[in-house]
Design an enzyme around this catalytic site. Sequence first.
Site, PDB file in Angstrom:
ATOM      1  N   THR A   1       0.839  -1.190   0.000  1.00  0.00           N
ATOM      2  CA  THR A   1       0.000   0.000   0.000  1.00  0.00           C
ATOM      3  C   THR A   1       0.880   1.248   0.000  1.00  0.00           C
ATOM      4  OG1 THR A   1      -1.883  -1.055   1.052  1.00  0.00           O
ATOM      5  CG2 THR A   1      -1.660   1.303   1.386  1.00  0.00           C
TER       6      THR A   1
ATOM      7  N   HIS B   1      -7.005 -11.073  -0.935  1.00  0.00           N
ATOM      8  CA  HIS B   1      -6.363 -10.642   0.308  1.00  0.00           C
ATOM      9  C   HIS B   1      -7.038 -11.347   1.479  1.00  0.00           C
ATOM     10  CE1 HIS B   1      -4.097  -8.647   3.206  1.00  0.00           C
ATOM     11  NE2 HIS B   1      -4.091  -7.413   2.719  1.00  0.00           N
TER      12      HIS B   1
ATOM     13  N   TYR C   1      -7.801  -8.336   7.694  1.00  0.00           N
ATOM     14  CA  TYR C   1      -8.882  -7.733   6.907  1.00  0.00           C
ATOM     15  C   TYR C   1     -10.056  -8.699   6.839  1.00  0.00           C
ATOM     16  CZ  TYR C   1      -5.376  -4.227   6.148  1.00  0.00           C
ATOM     17  OH  TYR C   1      -4.427  -3.255   6.374  1.00  0.00           O
TER      18      TYR C   1
HETATM   19  C1  LIG Z   1      -2.840  -3.762   2.680  1.00  0.00           C
HETATM   20  C2  LIG Z   1      -2.076  -3.710   3.740  1.00  0.00           C
HETATM   21  C3  LIG Z   1      -1.685  -4.983   4.409  1.00  0.00           C
HETATM   22  O1  LIG Z   1      -1.923  -6.064   3.836  1.00  0.00           O
HETATM   23  O2  LIG Z   1      -1.131  -4.917   5.510  1.00  0.00           O
HETATM   24  C4  LIG Z   1      -1.551  -2.410   4.280  1.00  0.00           C
HETATM   25  C5  LIG Z   1      -2.417  -1.341   4.413  1.00  0.00           C
HETATM   26  C6  LIG Z   1      -1.936  -0.121   4.899  1.00  0.00           C
HETATM   27  C7  LIG Z   1      -0.601   0.023   5.253  1.00  0.00           C
HETATM   28  C8  LIG Z   1       0.250  -1.081   5.117  1.00  0.00           C
HETATM   29  C9  LIG Z   1      -0.226  -2.298   4.636  1.00  0.00           C
END
Ligand SMILES: C=C(C(=O)O)c1ccccc1
Length: 373
Positions: A25, A178, A183
């Site tokens: 990201t 993902h 998440y």
């Molecule tokens: C998509 C992210 C992840 O998988 O940790 C992410 C999101 C925001 C900052 C860092 C990483």
Amino acid sequence: MANLFDPTKFGDIEVSNRIVMAPLTRNRSPKAVPNDLNVTYYEQRATAGLIITEGTPITQQGQGYADVPGLYLPEAVEGWKKVTEAVHRKGGKIVTQVWHVGRVSHVSLQPDGVAPVAPSAIPAGGKTYIINPDGTGAFADTSAPRALERNEIAGIVDDFRKGARAAIDAGFDGIELHGANGYLIDQFLKTSANQRTDDYGGSIENRARFLLEVVDAVTKEIGAGRVGIRLSPVTPANNISDDQPQPLFNYVAEQLGTRGLAFIHLIEGATGGDRSFTQGGKPFDYHELKETYRKAGGTGGWIVNNGYDRDSAAQAIESGYADGVAFGKLFIANPDLVQRFKDKAPLNTPDNTTFYGGGAKGYTDYPSVEAVA
Ligand SMILES: C=C(C(=O)O)c1ccccc1
């Protein structure tokens, strides 16, 4: 015996080497639309065997951070087409990480300022990155989520299907679901975030139901050979945890082994941190996990991630443990990482003050090394 620089196939995706660019990201796509700077950034890194783009939300409900590129707007799909065309022109392969953040979001990013959604009404407790009304970026506490009604879940599964279709329409060679880092998919899997009492909560089978419904929906839509998944059995990212990660992920691996996926992308330990980090009171056995996947018929590429360097990556491939190794921070700072590994050339040091937000500085301005004669 394979080595880091040998070509291979992850499902239907032929790759020129085993060095994978991990999803990162970077918060450089205002209004969730990929732009020309993003094109340059990915084009510079096209010598990776496989690029996995930054997380791309499937809907605004699935968006948790400001200025990340989505897949849910027509103009975003057009923007991604420029990225995939540029990477393909350079002979690269690229998939996009299809993402729903669940509870890791903020009301200012949600449609009509509503609460984020999650398996249960349990706050993530962390921070996210938003844009204030005056246009300045800022970190803010994630907003308290509401629990999804059972009759809403099928709609989100279909949102993943639509996202997978949009990714192929945008020219990607496939997708990575993902399923990691706390998440939405990971929230359904793990006991700290999922305390539902219906058939999406409680037992391991019930908590894995959402993941498997999403996998089945996207593989039906675009073909299993173009679908990978990222998992993080023991990461504490976004305050996620599970009481018994080994039986949980052995079950997940067993189920995924029957579905013909292109690759399994595994974060070992704490994301971006301690590789030996564990949960459930005992070390996690990654070799057991892979054996479980293979015994169940899993033929997808086994891609490992977290804290690898050139030598440990070479060892992971040459030993036959891994089929690919994903690098995050090293690809931020070294667009030509593959050439540097080949030449055993010095590596640029990543500047963590420019990881998130901003423009070209710390994004497209890292130098490449000339190939050693
Ligand atoms: C998509 C992210 C992840 O998988 O940790 C992410 C999101 C925001 C900052 C860092 C990483």
